[in-house]
Design a protein around this motif. Sequence first.
Motif, PDB file in Angstrom:
ATOM      1  N   ASP A  39      -1.973  -5.971  -6.676  1.00  0.00           N
ATOM      2  CA  ASP A  39      -1.953  -6.470  -8.133  1.00  0.00           C
ATOM      3  C   ASP A  39      -1.149  -5.372  -8.725  1.00  0.00           C
ATOM      4  OD1 ASP A  39      -3.666  -4.294  -8.949  1.00  0.00           O
ATOM      5  OD2 ASP A  39      -5.398  -5.462  -8.357  1.00  0.00           O
ATOM      6  N   GLY A  40      -0.756  -5.849  -9.868  1.00  0.00           N
ATOM      7  CA  GLY A  40       0.238  -4.735 -10.673  1.00  0.00           C
ATOM      8  C   GLY A  40      -0.493  -3.618 -10.982  1.00  0.00           C
ATOM      9  N   GLN A  41      -1.549  -3.255 -11.265  1.00  0.00           N
ATOM     10  CA  GLN A  41      -2.451  -1.983 -11.642  1.00  0.00           C
ATOM     11  C   GLN A  41      -2.124  -0.988 -10.155  1.00  0.00           C
ATOM     12  OE1 GLN A  41      -6.244  -2.254 -13.319  1.00  0.00           O
ATOM     13  NE2 GLN A  41      -6.460  -0.017 -13.421  1.00  0.00           N
ATOM     14  N   ASP A  42      -2.495  -1.706  -8.974  1.00  0.00           N
ATOM     15  CA  ASP A  42      -2.734  -1.037  -7.854  1.00  0.00           C
ATOM     16  C   ASP A  42      -1.414  -0.699  -7.720  1.00  0.00           C
ATOM     17  OD1 ASP A  42      -3.692  -0.044  -5.478  1.00  0.00           O
ATOM     18  OD2 ASP A  42      -3.052  -1.619  -4.313  1.00  0.00           O
ATOM     19  N   ILE A  43      -0.256  -1.393  -7.487  1.00  0.00           N
ATOM     20  CA  ILE A  43       1.256  -1.264  -7.302  1.00  0.00           C
ATOM     21  C   ILE A  43       1.593   0.033  -8.324  1.00  0.00           C
ATOM     22  CG2 ILE A  43       3.540  -2.046  -7.509  1.00  0.00           C
ATOM     23  CD1 ILE A  43       2.652  -4.816  -6.711  1.00  0.00           C
ATOM     24  N   GLY A  44       1.387   0.074  -9.831  1.00  0.00           N
ATOM     25  CA  GLY A  44       1.770   0.835 -10.544  1.00  0.00           C
ATOM     26  C   GLY A  44       0.951   2.409 -10.190  1.00  0.00           C
ATOM     27  N   THR A  45      -0.211   2.212  -9.693  1.00  0.00           N
ATOM     28  CA  THR A  45      -1.085   3.548  -9.338  1.00  0.00           C
ATOM     29  C   THR A  45      -0.334   4.154  -8.071  1.00  0.00           C
ATOM     30  OG1 THR A  45      -3.035   2.831 -10.246  1.00  0.00           O
ATOM     31  CG2 THR A  45      -3.042   4.575  -8.570  1.00  0.00           C
ATOM     32  N   ARG A  46       0.243   3.227  -7.315  1.00  0.00           N
ATOM     33  CA  ARG A  46       0.774   3.775  -6.017  1.00  0.00           C
ATOM     34  C   ARG A  46       2.304   4.365  -6.113  1.00  0.00           C
ATOM     35  NH1 ARG A  46      -1.782  -0.296  -1.515  1.00  0.00           N
ATOM     36  NH2 ARG A  46      -1.424   1.152  -0.033  1.00  0.00           N
ATOM     37  N   LEU A  47       2.770   3.671  -7.114  1.00  0.00           N
ATOM     38  CA  LEU A  47       4.157   3.986  -7.449  1.00  0.00           C
ATOM     39  C   LEU A  47       4.300   5.441  -8.079  1.00  0.00           C
ATOM     40  CD1 LEU A  47       7.162   3.706  -7.694  1.00  0.00           C
ATOM     41  CD2 LEU A  47       6.680   2.383  -9.779  1.00  0.00           C
ATOM     42  N   LEU A  48       3.189   5.568  -8.983  1.00  0.00           N
ATOM     43  CA  LEU A  48       2.962   6.874  -9.638  1.00  0.00           C
ATOM     44  C   LEU A  48       2.529   8.070  -8.502  1.00  0.00           C
ATOM     45  CD1 LEU A  48       3.118   8.566 -12.254  1.00  0.00           C
ATOM     46  CD2 LEU A  48       0.629   7.990 -12.578  1.00  0.00           C
ATOM     47  N   GLU A  49       1.779   7.932  -7.791  1.00  0.00           N
ATOM     48  CA  GLU A  49       1.532   8.701  -6.755  1.00  0.00           C
ATOM     49  C   GLU A  49       2.804   9.086  -5.777  1.00  0.00           C
ATOM     50  OE1 GLU A  49      -1.585   6.975  -4.467  1.00  0.00           O
ATOM     51  OE2 GLU A  49      -3.115   7.064  -5.795  1.00  0.00           O
ATOM     52  N   ALA A  50       3.462   7.927  -5.720  1.00  0.00           N
ATOM     53  CA  ALA A  50       4.910   8.264  -4.700  1.00  0.00           C
ATOM     54  C   ALA A  50       5.911   9.077  -5.542  1.00  0.00           C
ATOM     55  CB  ALA A  50       5.417   7.013  -4.324  1.00  0.00           C
ATOM     56  N   GLU A  51       6.028   8.587  -6.849  1.00  0.00           N
ATOM     57  CA  GLU A  51       6.655   9.522  -7.669  1.00  0.00           C
ATOM     58  C   GLU A  51       6.291  11.084  -7.807  1.00  0.00           C
ATOM     59  OE1 GLU A  51       8.612   7.675 -11.344  1.00  0.00           O
ATOM     60  OE2 GLU A  51       6.499   6.766 -11.065  1.00  0.00           O
ATOM     61  N   ARG A  52       4.864  11.180  -7.830  1.00  0.00           N
ATOM     62  CA  ARG A  52       4.349  12.700  -7.954  1.00  0.00           C
ATOM     63  C   ARG A  52       4.785  13.408  -6.598  1.00  0.00           C
ATOM     64  NH1 ARG A  52       0.272  13.910 -11.278  1.00  0.00           N
ATOM     65  NH2 ARG A  52      -0.749  11.950 -11.305  1.00  0.00           N
ATOM     66  N   ARG A  53       4.742  12.695  -5.365  1.00  0.00           N
ATOM     67  CA  ARG A  53       4.972  13.242  -4.168  1.00  0.00           C
ATOM     68  C   ARG A  53       6.249  13.717  -3.933  1.00  0.00           C
ATOM     69  NH1 ARG A  53       2.014   8.794  -2.182  1.00  0.00           N
ATOM     70  NH2 ARG A  53       4.006   8.059  -1.264  1.00  0.00           N
ATOM     71  N   ASN A  54       7.210  12.920  -4.531  1.00  0.00           N
ATOM     72  CA  ASN A  54       8.653  13.156  -4.347  1.00  0.00           C
ATOM     73  C   ASN A  54       9.353  13.870  -5.337  1.00  0.00           C
ATOM     74  OD1 ASN A  54       8.414  11.600  -2.252  1.00  0.00           O
ATOM     75  ND2 ASN A  54       8.760   9.437  -3.122  1.00  0.00           N
ATOM     76  N   LEU A  55       8.846  14.407  -6.284  1.00  0.00           N
ATOM     77  CA  LEU A  55       9.498  15.146  -7.377  1.00  0.00           C
ATOM     78  C   LEU A  55      10.143  16.324  -6.790  1.00  0.00           C
ATOM     79  CD1 LEU A  55       7.299  14.994 -10.642  1.00  0.00           C
ATOM     80  CD2 LEU A  55       9.770  14.317 -10.390  1.00  0.00           C
TER      81      LEU A  55
END
Length: 233
Positions: A39-55
């Motif tokens: 679902d959209g909320q889970d995707i958004g949460t996991r995308l944010l986690e990836a962005e945080r990891r990849n900064l």
Amino acid sequence: MTTGLTTIGFDADDTLWQNEQFFRLTEKRFSELLADHADGQDIGTRLLEAERRNLGLYGFGIKGFTLSMIETAVEVSGGRVPTAVISEILAAGRDMLAHPIEILPHARETLEQLAGVYRLVLVTKGDLFDQERKLAQSGLGELFDAVEIVSDKTADTYARIFTRYGDGPRHSMMIGNSLKSDVVPAIEAGSWGVHVPHELTWVLEHVEAPVAAPRFRSIADLGELPALLETIA
């Protein structure tokens, strides 16, 4: 001219022109592409986690965001994401990189009013090519005495820039929409920090306002800046 203040730094994205809204629109498009997997909320949460990891690896900007979307797509699909979806993600990133610049209200006229009175420095972080493209398309470049595109914004960053282009942090001011990147570290360096809120600010840029700091100010938009400068001794 305001006594003692000689140099003013301006953030670019979501201070002088729109930026975050294009990330939000692309994230919505991304969630729709992966609707069969989460679902959209889970995707958004996991995308944010990836962005945080990849900064620390990719830095700030559209290219890092695109790579984080691809990583998230692989993750949420269990490695079964179709190549057509990857192609759509890459196309979305290219669309962001080619999007026309939308100058925010009061930006141009305020810069024109202050140019020649203060030393104006553009201080922006992100991908070098993309930031150079946006500045060129904005038509605002000629109003700045200097441009610094940096990988991150820290107190040391501002101390270096305001010493190089001005009379040091104590005689400088930084203006931007991000408390975390534009205001707090500038104040830590000894400068004034002026917050210009934007309705959309990336969640990773959120920190508490330094309301107790003597050199902290907040204005509703850049049109209020000239009047604020008149009150600072």
